[in-house]
Scaffold this motif. Structure first.
Motif, PDB file in Angstrom:
ATOM      1  N   GLN A 135      14.099  -4.125  -1.156  1.00 11.82           N
ATOM      2  CA  GLN A 135      13.277  -4.964  -0.281  1.00 11.82           C
ATOM      3  C   GLN A 135      12.134  -4.217   0.416  1.00 11.82           C
ATOM      4  O   GLN A 135      11.024  -4.748   0.506  1.00 11.82           O
ATOM      5  N   PRO A 136      12.320  -3.004   0.937  1.00 18.67           N
ATOM      6  CA  PRO A 136      11.184  -2.315   1.553  1.00 18.67           C
ATOM      7  C   PRO A 136      10.027  -2.120   0.582  1.00 18.67           C
ATOM      8  O   PRO A 136       8.856  -2.251   0.967  1.00 18.67           O
ATOM      9  N   ALA A 137      10.346  -1.836  -0.675  1.00 16.85           N
ATOM     10  CA  ALA A 137       9.294  -1.663  -1.680  1.00 16.85           C
ATOM     11  C   ALA A 137       8.547  -2.972  -1.920  1.00 16.85           C
ATOM     12  O   ALA A 137       7.315  -2.990  -2.052  1.00 16.85           O
ATOM     13  N   PHE A 138       9.278  -4.089  -1.971  1.00 23.99           N
ATOM     14  CA  PHE A 138       8.635  -5.385  -2.172  1.00 23.99           C
ATOM     15  C   PHE A 138       7.748  -5.750  -0.975  1.00 23.99           C
ATOM     16  O   PHE A 138       6.644  -6.273  -1.144  1.00 23.99           O
ATOM     17  N   LYS A 139       8.222  -5.478   0.241  1.00 24.38           N
ATOM     18  CA  LYS A 139       7.438  -5.794   1.437  1.00 24.38           C
ATOM     19  C   LYS A 139       6.129  -5.006   1.466  1.00 24.38           C
ATOM     20  O   LYS A 139       5.062  -5.561   1.751  1.00 24.38           O
ATOM     21  N   ALA A 140       6.226  -3.711   1.192  1.00 22.35           N
ATOM     22  CA  ALA A 140       5.025  -2.871   1.218  1.00 22.35           C
ATOM     23  C   ALA A 140       4.050  -3.283   0.120  1.00 22.35           C
ATOM     24  O   ALA A 140       2.831  -3.315   0.331  1.00 22.35           O
ATOM     25  N   SER A 141       4.576  -3.605  -1.050  1.00 24.95           N
ATOM     26  CA  SER A 141       3.719  -4.005  -2.167  1.00 24.95           C
ATOM     27  C   SER A 141       3.001  -5.320  -1.878  1.00 24.95           C
ATOM     28  O   SER A 141       1.813  -5.475  -2.189  1.00 24.95           O
ATOM     29  N   LEU A 142       3.718  -6.268  -1.285  1.00 18.79           N
ATOM     30  CA  LEU A 142       3.099  -7.540  -0.920  1.00 18.79           C
ATOM     31  C   LEU A 142       1.992  -7.323   0.114  1.00 18.79           C
ATOM     32  O   LEU A 142       0.943  -7.973   0.066  1.00 18.79           O
ATOM     33  N   THR A 143       2.215  -6.384   1.030  1.00 22.34           N
ATOM     34  CA  THR A 143       1.194  -6.068   2.029  1.00 22.34           C
ATOM     35  C   THR A 143      -0.061  -5.516   1.361  1.00 22.34           C
ATOM     36  O   THR A 143      -1.180  -5.891   1.732  1.00 22.34           O
ATOM     37  N   VAL A 144       0.121  -4.656   0.366  1.00 19.67           N
ATOM     38  CA  VAL A 144      -1.045  -4.126  -0.344  1.00 19.67           C
ATOM     39  C   VAL A 144      -1.771  -5.230  -1.118  1.00 19.67           C
ATOM     40  O   VAL A 144      -2.993  -5.231  -1.211  1.00 19.67           O
ATOM     41  N   SER A 145      -1.025  -6.196  -1.647  1.00 23.42           N
ATOM     42  CA  SER A 145      -1.669  -7.350  -2.288  1.00 23.42           C
ATOM     43  C   SER A 145      -2.628  -8.028  -1.319  1.00 23.42           C
ATOM     44  O   SER A 145      -3.720  -8.467  -1.704  1.00 23.42           O
ATOM     45  N   LYS A 146      -2.228  -8.113  -0.055  1.00 20.29           N
ATOM     46  CA  LYS A 146      -3.089  -8.725   0.970  1.00 20.29           C
ATOM     47  C   LYS A 146      -4.327  -7.877   1.224  1.00 20.29           C
ATOM     48  O   LYS A 146      -5.428  -8.413   1.409  1.00 20.29           O
ATOM     49  N   TYR A 147      -4.158  -6.535   1.254  1.00 16.52           N
ATOM     50  CA  TYR A 147      -5.324  -5.657   1.410  1.00 16.52           C
ATOM     51  C   TYR A 147      -6.343  -5.940   0.303  1.00 16.52           C
ATOM     52  O   TYR A 147      -7.543  -6.066   0.555  1.00 16.52           O
ATOM     53  N   MET A 148      -5.837  -5.990  -0.934  1.00 16.38           N
ATOM     54  CA  MET A 148      -6.737  -6.154  -2.078  1.00 16.38           C
ATOM     55  C   MET A 148      -7.400  -7.524  -2.070  1.00 16.38           C
ATOM     56  O   MET A 148      -8.605  -7.641  -2.335  1.00 16.38           O
ATOM     57  N   ALA A 149      -6.624  -8.556  -1.779  1.00 15.44           N
ATOM     58  CA  ALA A 149      -7.185  -9.906  -1.763  1.00 15.44           C
ATOM     59  C   ALA A 149      -8.262 -10.036  -0.691  1.00 15.44           C
ATOM     60  O   ALA A 149      -9.346 -10.577  -0.939  1.00 15.44           O
ATOM     61  N   ALA A 150      -7.970  -9.541   0.515  1.00 13.27           N
ATOM     62  CA  ALA A 150      -8.945  -9.637   1.608  1.00 13.27           C
ATOM     63  C   ALA A 150     -10.211  -8.856   1.291  1.00 13.27           C
ATOM     64  O   ALA A 150     -11.330  -9.316   1.555  1.00 13.27           O
ATOM     65  N   THR A 151     -10.050  -7.680   0.704  1.00 15.34           N
ATOM     66  CA  THR A 151     -11.213  -6.859   0.352  1.00 15.34           C
ATOM     67  C   THR A 151     -12.054  -7.538  -0.720  1.00 15.34           C
ATOM     68  O   THR A 151     -13.292  -7.586  -0.625  1.00 15.34           O
ATOM     69  N   ALA A 152     -11.399  -8.065  -1.735  1.00 13.61           N
ATOM     70  CA  ALA A 152     -12.135  -8.759  -2.798  1.00 13.61           C
ATOM     71  C   ALA A 152     -12.910  -9.946  -2.241  1.00 13.61           C
ATOM     72  O   ALA A 152     -14.065 -10.192  -2.626  1.00 13.61           O
ATOM     73  N   LEU A 153     -12.300 -10.692  -1.334  1.00 16.82           N
ATOM     74  CA  LEU A 153     -12.973 -11.866  -0.771  1.00 16.82           C
ATOM     75  C   LEU A 153     -14.178 -11.465   0.071  1.00 16.82           C
ATOM     76  O   LEU A 153     -15.193 -12.182   0.099  1.00 16.82           O
ATOM     77  N   ASP A 154     -14.124 -10.319   0.741  1.00 11.80           N
ATOM     78  CA  ASP A 154     -15.312  -9.805   1.434  1.00 11.80           C
ATOM     79  C   ASP A 154     -16.430  -9.485   0.441  1.00 11.80           C
ATOM     80  O   ASP A 154     -17.601  -9.748   0.700  1.00 11.80           O
ATOM     81  N   LEU A 155     -16.048  -8.914  -0.699  1.00  9.26           N
ATOM     82  CA  LEU A 155     -17.052  -8.549  -1.694  1.00  9.26           C
ATOM     83  C   LEU A 155     -17.692  -9.785  -2.324  1.00  9.26           C
ATOM     84  O   LEU A 155     -18.891  -9.789  -2.632  1.00  9.26           O
ATOM     85  N   PHE A 156     -16.904 -10.837  -2.512  1.00  8.38           N
ATOM     86  CA  PHE A 156     -17.477 -12.091  -3.004  1.00  8.38           C
ATOM     87  C   PHE A 156     -18.408 -12.704  -1.966  1.00  8.38           C
ATOM     88  O   PHE A 156     -19.429 -13.307  -2.313  1.00  8.38           O
ATOM     89  N   ALA A 157     -18.066 -12.536  -0.702  1.00 10.14           N
ATOM     90  CA  ALA A 157     -18.820 -13.199   0.366  1.00 10.14           C
ATOM     91  C   ALA A 157     -20.140 -12.518   0.683  1.00 10.14           C
ATOM     92  O   ALA A 157     -21.091 -13.171   1.130  1.00 10.14           O
TER      93      ALA A 157
END
Length: 515
Positions: free
Chosen positions: A431-453
């Motif tokens: 579970q700790p690995a899944f939590k951290a990985s999901l958090t990084v997914s959020k980093y990437m998604a938020a960053t990509a959306l800034d680049l689109f914007a």
């Protein structure tokens, strides 16, 4: 403590937003980012199921058939167009959604490491299947949660009418530095404006660091067999040639830069002591802070090999496998990425997660907690980067010279856990690995959306890439004249000879909710 961390994060966001390299919305929560984050939280179970499936089906590079197939199916169900067999590799693929510019890419890896089979969640060495691969580098997480990020970006683009294209690059065989190197060779990134990547680890960060350049090659010697006791004069030992080459290489070590690394093993040293070995091969990894330094050592190595062949009257064959430059950091993208990492925060670990991590840290003599990182590693984003003088090498280093890149790290592992270890394998399904990985997914998604914007962010990143090439390059593809290696060349066995760990009764992940 949490208030202090929050205050520090807010100060850092203010500083980063004041930088002229960042757009108005970079690092701020927007409706688009809220959509992506909410989608990821809602579908967290799918990510965990997929990462678990890949963990139970560990496969070596260029043989990741099940791992690649499950990620492709996941992305197809989510509405992506998937093209497989990319760059001539059966287990490579590119999944795309959207149309036109900008094109934001995300890397996904899914290969395992040889001989690292280990029981899940057990803080003592316990092999499941002797000789079987294991996910000691967390690529079961890497491939899964990169795909999750790509889908979350798509959902936000759909809901908010964002124009552009998101691509998920499924790149096999990272552990042997093949996948992305041959993507670059075949021009797969030619339409990309930026690429986001990450890696599991023991820290939370947005990297502004380089990696070591590397060349990966074998030297084969062909001699003549004979009876080693009754007629040794009639033979010519290929093993003698390997040993003489290694002696020459070891003398060379004194005269190369101390930051260089010369590593080797002997996959084939003959078959029996009473037969003069007619064939032998040695496998070398040469690393250094910059590829020009690597090339100097490799060129010297060829001369050492030629000398060994002359001394033993054998024939020498130099076999290139792959090569990578040093990773080229991009300050503009690193700042955007870090602003979004601060916005999202570190993984939401609990006391229960600490209890899971503790025995793994203690198995490595780390006695003092916390055992899971709740902080960000700090890089000096406003200063020039330095070339690495230690550490490993990565195949996406070549990518970084042809398209701007940003790399994240998530604290998926307990403090002190080295990569490529049984402790890492055991934790990459918890579970700790899944939590951290999901958090990084959020980093990437938020960053990509800034680049689109904000097109100005991409323009700044591209300008920096061109400037860096002029200053430190120009990049010359080190595998331009190299053939794609075979599975056997890389792993010294046929694919059919690799032990399998597959859990027979394990169900496939349910992707029906992704439509």
């Amino acid at each position: 403590m949490r208030k202090v961390c929050r205050s520090w994060a807010l100060i850092m966001i203010v500083i980063l937003l004041a930088s002229p390299a960042l757009g108005v919305e970079a690092g701020k929560m927007t409706p688009e980012k809220e959509t992506a984050v909410k989608w990821l939280d809602t579908h967290a179970a799918v990510g965990a199921e997929t990462a678990t499936y890949i963990w139970h089906n560990p496969e070596l590079g260029l043989g990741e058939h099940k791992s690649s197939a499950i990620l492709q199916e996941m992305l197809k169900e989510a509405g992506f167009k998937v093209e497989s067999g990319t760059a001539g590799m059966e287990t490579a693929f590119v999944a795309s959604w959207g149309a036109g510019k900008p094109v934001i890419g995300i890397h996904a890896e899914y290969d395992a490491l040889p001989g690292l089979s280990q029981a899940a969640g057990v803080a003592e060495e316990k092999i499941l299947v002797e000789g079987c691969p294991g996910h000691g580098c967390g690529h079961n997480l890497f491939g899964t949660y990169s795909s999750m990020a790509a889908i979350a970006i798509k959902k936000a683009m759909e809901e908010h009418g964002i124009k552009g294209t998101v691509k998920l690059y499924g790149t096999p065989s990272e552990e042997t530095l093949v996948g992305k190197a041959f993507f670059v060779k075949e021009g797969i990134y030619k339409d990309a404006d930026a690429v986001l990547s990450w890696h599991p680890g023991t820290e939370n960060s947005v990297s502004y660091a380089s990696s070591l350049a590397m060349d990966n090659f074998k030297v084969r010697f062909h001699g003549k067999a004979s009876h080693a006791a009754s007629a040794p004069w009639a033979g010519r030992s290929a093993l003698d040639a390997v040993e003489l080459m290694n002696i020459g290489m070891n003398y060379m070590r004194e005269h190369v830069r101390p930051e260089s690394r010369i590593m080797y093993c002997i996959p084939d040293g003959g078959k029996a002591p009473n037969v003069v070995p007619p064939y032998s091969e040695v496998w070398y990894f040469i690393r250094a802070p910059q590829y020009k330094m690597v090339k100097e050592i490799v060129d010297w190595s060829k001369k050492v090999a030629e000398g060994a062949a002359l001394m033993t009257q054998t024939r020498m064959e130099f076999v290139p496998i792959t090569a990578v430059w040093q990773y080229l950091p991009n300050q503009a993208l690193a700042k955007v990425g870090f602003a979004n990492a601060l916005l999202i925060g570190t993984p939401p670990f609990t006391d229960e997660d600490e209890k899971i991590a503790e025995p793994f840290s203690k198995s490595l003599k780390e006695e003092k907690g916390p055992f899971l990182s709740r902080e960000f590693k700090k890089f000096e984003y406003n200063k020039p980067f330095s070339w690495a003088t230690g550490g490993g090498s990565i195949d996406e280093a070549n990518t970084s010279w042809v398209v701007p890149m940003v790399r994240f790290t998530g604290s998926t592992l307990a403090k002190g856990t080295p990569g490529h270890s049984w402790q890492s394998v055991a934790q990459n399904i918890l579970q700790p690995a899944f939590k951290a990985s999901l958090t990084v997914s959020k980093y990437m998604a938020a960053t990509a959306l800034d680049l689109f914007a904000d097109p100005m962010l991409l323009e700044a990143a591209l300008t920096e890439l061109k400037t860096s090439n002029e200053k430190h390059g120009p990049f010359v593809d080190p595998v331009k004249g190299v053939d794609l290696p075979s599975f056997k060349l890389m792993h010294n066995v046929e694919e059919s000879q690799v032990p399998v760990q597959t859990k027979g009764d394990m169900p496939l992940p349910d992707f029906s909710t992704l439509k």
